[in-house]
Design an enzyme around this catalytic site. Structure first.
Site, PDB file in Angstrom:
ATOM      1  N   ASP A   1       0.861  -1.176   0.000  1.00  0.00           N
ATOM      2  CA  ASP A   1       0.000   0.000   0.000  1.00  0.00           C
ATOM      3  C   ASP A   1       0.900   1.229   0.000  1.00  0.00           C
ATOM      4  O   ASP A   1       1.823   1.323   0.804  1.00  0.00           O
ATOM      5  CB  ASP A   1      -0.841  -0.064   1.281  1.00  0.00           C
ATOM      6  CG  ASP A   1      -1.967   0.935   1.272  1.00  0.00           C
ATOM      7  OD1 ASP A   1      -3.123   0.488   1.227  1.00  0.00           O
ATOM      8  OD2 ASP A   1      -1.687   2.144   1.336  1.00  0.00           O
ATOM      9  N   LEU A   2       0.661   2.150  -0.921  1.00  0.00           N
ATOM     10  CA  LEU A   2       1.507   3.343  -0.970  1.00  0.00           C
ATOM     11  C   LEU A   2       1.165   4.247   0.211  1.00  0.00           C
ATOM     12  O   LEU A   2      -0.006   4.422   0.545  1.00  0.00           O
ATOM     13  CB  LEU A   2       1.280   4.103  -2.271  1.00  0.00           C
ATOM     14  CG  LEU A   2       1.711   3.352  -3.540  1.00  0.00           C
ATOM     15  CD1 LEU A   2       1.441   4.199  -4.765  1.00  0.00           C
ATOM     16  CD2 LEU A   2       3.170   2.949  -3.477  1.00  0.00           C
TER      17      LEU A   2
ATOM     18  N   ASP B   1      -4.402   2.366  -4.587  1.00  0.00           N
ATOM     19  CA  ASP B   1      -2.951   2.261  -4.495  1.00  0.00           C
ATOM     20  C   ASP B   1      -2.551   0.955  -3.814  1.00  0.00           C
ATOM     21  O   ASP B   1      -1.519   0.875  -3.191  1.00  0.00           O
ATOM     22  CB  ASP B   1      -2.406   3.454  -3.697  1.00  0.00           C
ATOM     23  CG  ASP B   1      -3.007   3.519  -2.299  1.00  0.00           C
ATOM     24  OD1 ASP B   1      -4.149   3.046  -2.113  1.00  0.00           O
ATOM     25  OD2 ASP B   1      -2.333   4.026  -1.392  1.00  0.00           O
TER      26      ASP B   1
END
Ligand code: C2E
Ligand code: CA
Ligand code: CA
Length: 861
Positions: free
Chosen positions: A468-469, A511
């Site tokens: 996960d960004l 994301d």
């Protein structure tokens, strides 16, 4: 062609007439078409006595029929002469209506010499009288279309007939014309007579039956009926007489009545009586239906089966008829084509062998279930072909019922949908990919995961990474979605460059990415890969000329054993990701069993909060003491939770969990209410007296809710208790995170009469500026310093500073965590007199607190 306006009244007239005519004729189908000058037909699909609701007509067939009828009639200048086709009379050479069950057809154009404005089609099929249980109207209409087409080719149409009376446009005359036209074309003897029993109109069939006509003069209906229908004459005539009293016809139909033709001859007929508007006055119609045969059930049944066969042979779909036990008694040509089974092979249970891979039993059960609910089963199955490739068909099953509405069998229709399926497979494949990155999407990812887990441990171990960004939302929000998309694409590229080809990367949405690793020999390879991934994302991005640095968090879960469920490893990777984020992001974290607790804690918490009355939530009260006088200055309310399975959980843990999951406000409302109930009772008993106070803890999260203070004030107002009995304890953090909302809330609460205390002072920022800004009454010195003052110089200095600050700002002081006499004495020496701690009292159960107050009251008197 003259301009012909289609009006609603035209439509109504037509509808009325067709309906009547269809009923008189006992037509199985009656369709009326209004035609406008543009040659558009306005389909007024009418139901005859036995027919099927129009919405059961298959739309394309209905449209086709409309079109063909228009074609057939509309290219003629005039078609007032009806076309009548009767099996008994007409010799048809070209195998028209190869099905021998159609008795007769009648197309009745309605109009004047130059002008057609409606067409009515009446269709009678053999055994019409018994055909209520007609099987399916669509094949029949298909046959009608064929007939019409062929007729069109064959027939030279008769020249225009001259119409006796020119029509004027008034609807009465139209109505008369239509009625007469319909009457003329009726197959059965019919009369129209008025209320004086005078015959106004009769048709050819009537004339030939009674060997009479108008020119010769009809006797009155009264006489005619008395003479020819003696068994019902009285009743029939009474019905007509009564009509004028009742306004409706009581009995309209008599079956199997003896009709006396002459001394030697009589036949059995059905009689229909109906009322009709003719020449603008109320008239009656009498219709005689000769009974050519008496119903013989078996014969009728056989005939209808044959009819069914004939009709279904022309339809481009596979059709099977079975009994209720799925024994096939009929299959059509198309079925043979689809499966390679001839009719004999399909008989009985033979047809079932053509149904592929499906548990035939299950299909049968499913069909029975659906038919009993909706008389319809729809599905898709694969048929095994003996000769060609297998094919997929859509299958539709309807039930056949007997008089008692019991299922006697089923009709199966099947259509080849192989082509559609191939197409949809392709679509499905396309649907497996994420368009932005070209990676797999969630749907495909789930398949891959199942596959990966199935290989463990024979081919090695599998691992799942969730990525996960960090703070990606900021990019989307500040730089726009197109930049966000570019970033996602770049991340996808970097991920691909780090992992092996055989590992599958999916974008799960937004994301979030997932990577599945299969056939790993040892767990030790995973951490370096995770590390590489985190570093790869960490490299600066150059997007649209801008440089930016991103980071990501990664959660890793590993499957080393057989039979790990996808949902299980997904949950583990998710927990690990959560942990990585919690630990400060920009890192990876492996799943550990310990992470599970939080989750189950939340589950238990939610369950208990949903049933507060029976949950293990309660509160205790810890006294605040004047250390010198030993007066009780009040109590602090402390929440408790003892869960049936987890046991006692510290408020430090469950309050945090509630805060994180948005549950704190609901809990606090419950708690406040419980406390109010207790406090009210103490006040009533004079156990609690001013200036004693009850302290309630507020969570940071609550202070950030805009409506918070209003809701608290409203609650206390509703419960009719003065806020000045209470102190609210808050921490600095609330104020630092959002000074505006927290400040506003506190100000309102203070205004309403609550005292405000700053809790745990010394652990936070301890900023002087803040102390000035906050609407405070006193500060509570955190127990971590208080407990250490005698051992720890630093702690001592801090406590001294806090005491000084309090005095300077004229704020009250409370020392919490006073555990021994030395600490107590030291604090008194420094001028801090209000103490809370184990030295005086541990937190007390409600009953104990009550007891304490009682003793205290006694000691004071
Ligand atoms: P807190 O507000 O600082 O509450 C004081 C804590 O110190 C209580 O712990 C109390 O039992 C403990 N304590 C009091 N005297 C002594 C002592 O002499 N020695 C020691 N070792 N401890 C002492 P507790 O009950 O475990 O509460 C922990 C924290 O949970 C509270 O800290 C408060 O932040 C939170 N809390 C408890 N109830 C509530 C509530 O209803 N709402 C909110 N928002 N937080 C609550
Ligand atoms: Ca407190
Ligand atoms: Ca505290």
């Amino acid at each position: 062609m003259k301009l012909q306006q289609i009006t609603k009244s035209n439509n109504d007239i037509l509808e009325h007439c067709v309906e009547k005519l269809a009923r008189i004729n006992q037509s199985d189908y009656a369709l009326g078409f209004l035609v406008d000058d543009e040659l558009n037909t306005h389909n007024v699909n009418l139901e005859s006595r036995v027919v099927i609701a129009p919405d059961m007509l298959f739309e394309p067939i209905k449209n086709q029929l409309t079109k063909d009828l228009t074609d057939y009639f509309m290219d003629k200048d005039c078609m007032v002469t009806p076309y009548f086709y009767d099996k008994a009379i007409d010799q048809v050479d070209d195998g028209l209506l190869s099905n021998k069950y159609i008795d007769n057809l009648r197309y009745i154009p309605i109009g004047e010499s130059e002008n057609i404005y409606a067409i009515i089609v009446l269709v009678n099929i053999a055994l019409s009288f018994h055909s209520q249980k007609l099987i399916d109207v669509n094949p029949f209409l298909l046959a009608t279309i064929t007939l019409l087409k062929n007729q069109k080719k064959r027939l030279t149409l008769p020249p225009c007939g001259l119409v006796e009376n020119k029509l004027n446009t008034s609807s009465d005359n139209q109505s008369k014309l239509i009625l007469e036209s319909l009457l003329t074309n009726t197959f059965h003897p019919a009369f129209i007579f008025n209320d004086e029993f005078k015959v106004l109109k009769s048709n050819l069939a009537a004339q030939s039956l009674f060997n009479s006509n108008l020119e010769r003069g009809w006797p009155s209906i009264e006489k005619l009926v008395n003479r020819t229908l003696p068994s019902i004459a009285f009743r029939l005539l009474t019905v007509i007489t009564k009509f004028f009293f009742l306004g409706h016809l009581e009995k309209q139909q008599w079956s199997n009545v003896k009709l006396v033709l002459n001394e030697h001859q009589s036949i059995h007929v059905d009689i229909h009586l109906f009322d009709v508007n003719y020449l603008n006055s109320h008239c009656f119609g009498l219709m005689i239906n000769e009974k050519t045969e008496v119903s013989i059930n078996q014969e009728i049944y056989n005939a209808s089966v044959q009819r069914f066969n004939a009709l279904t042979s022309v339809v481009p779909m596979a059709i099977l008829q079975t009994d209720k036990n799925f024994n096939c008694s009929y299959s059509n040509q198309t079925w043979a084509k689809y499966t390679g089974q001839n009719e004999e092979q399909s008989l009985e249970q033979g047809w079932l062998s053509s149904i592929n891979n499906l548990n035939a039993n299950e299909l049968q059960l499913e069909i029975i279930r659906s038919i009993s609910h909706s008389n319809n089963y729809k599905g898709e199955i694969e048929l095994v072909s003996l000769v060609e490739r297998n094919l997929w068909v859509s299958i539709n099953v309807v039930g056949l019922f007997n008089d008692r509405f019991e299922v006697t069998g089923f009709i199966f229709t099947m259509m080849d949908i192989s082509a559609e399926r191939t197409h949809s497979k392709k679509l499905q494949k396309m649907a497996n990919y994420d368009h932005l990155t070209g990676l797999s999407n969630r749907a495909f990812f789930t398949d891959r995961l199942t596959f990966a887990l199935a290989r463990v441990p024979r081919h090695g171990i599998s691992a799942l990474m969730f990525l996960d960004l960090d703070r990606f939302k900021n990019i989307n929000d500040t730089l726009g979605h197109h930049v966000g998309d570019l970033v996602i694409q770049e991340v996808a590229k970097r991920l691909k460059s780090v992992v092996r080809d055989e590992d599958s990367i999916a974008r799960l949405g937004g994301d979030e990415f997932a990577i599945i690793f299969t056939d790993l020999m040892t767990e030790s390879v995973i951490a370096p890969i995770a590390n590489k991934i985190v570093s790869a994302v960490n490299l600066p991005f150059k997007i649209e000329g801008k440089s930016m640095v991103l980071s990501c968090s990664v959660g890793v879960a590993i499957a080393t054993e057989h039979n790990v469920q996808p949902s299980d490893i997904l949950r583990k990777a998710d927990l690990a990701l959560y942990e990585a984020k919690d630990a400060g992001r920009n890192q990876f974290c492996f799943y550990e069993a310990g992470f599970e607790k939080d989750l189950s804690l939340l589950n238990y918490l939610t369950t208990d909060l949903n049933n507060l009355t029976q949950s293990g939530f309660s509160f205790v009260l810890q006294p605040l003491m004047q250390a010198q006088t030993k007066n009780i200055m009040g109590f602090e309310v402390l929440a408790r939770w003892s869960n049936a399975e987890l046991g006692v959980i510290s408020p430090d843990i469950f309050i945090l969990a509630m805060e994180e999951n948005g549950l704190i406000q609901a809990f606090s409302e419950w708690l406040f209410y419980q406390v109010i109930v207790q406090v009210k009772s103490w006040i009533e008993q004079d156990l609690l007296v001013h200036p004693q106070k009850i302290s309630l803890n507020l969570s940071v999260k609550q202070l950030h809710l805009v409506e918070f203070s209003d809701s608290v004030i409203a609650l206390f107002k509703k419960e009719k208790i003065d806020p000045s009995w209470f102190t609210l304890e808050v921490t600095e953090t609330a104020f630092i995170q959002d000074p505006t909302i927290a400040g506003e809330n506190l100000r309102k609460l203070k205004e309403a009469g609550f005292l405000i205390a700053l809790d745990d002072f010394g652990t936070g920022y301890s900023s002087l500026g803040l102390l000035r800004q906050m609407p405070l009454n006193y500060i509570k010195i955190d127990k971590s310093f208080v407990m250490d003052i005698l051992r720890d110089n630093e702690a001592e200095k801090i406590v001294l500073a806090i005491i000084g600050l309090g005095k300077m700002l004229e704020l009250g002081l409370v020392a919490e965590g006073v555990e021994d006499i030395e600490t107590k004495d030291w604090l008194i020496e420094q001028g801090c007199l209000c103490h809370q701690g184990y030295y005086f009292h541990k937190p007390l159960a409600q009953s104990n607190a009550c007891e304490l107050l009682k003793q205290y009251k006694v000691s004071k008197h």
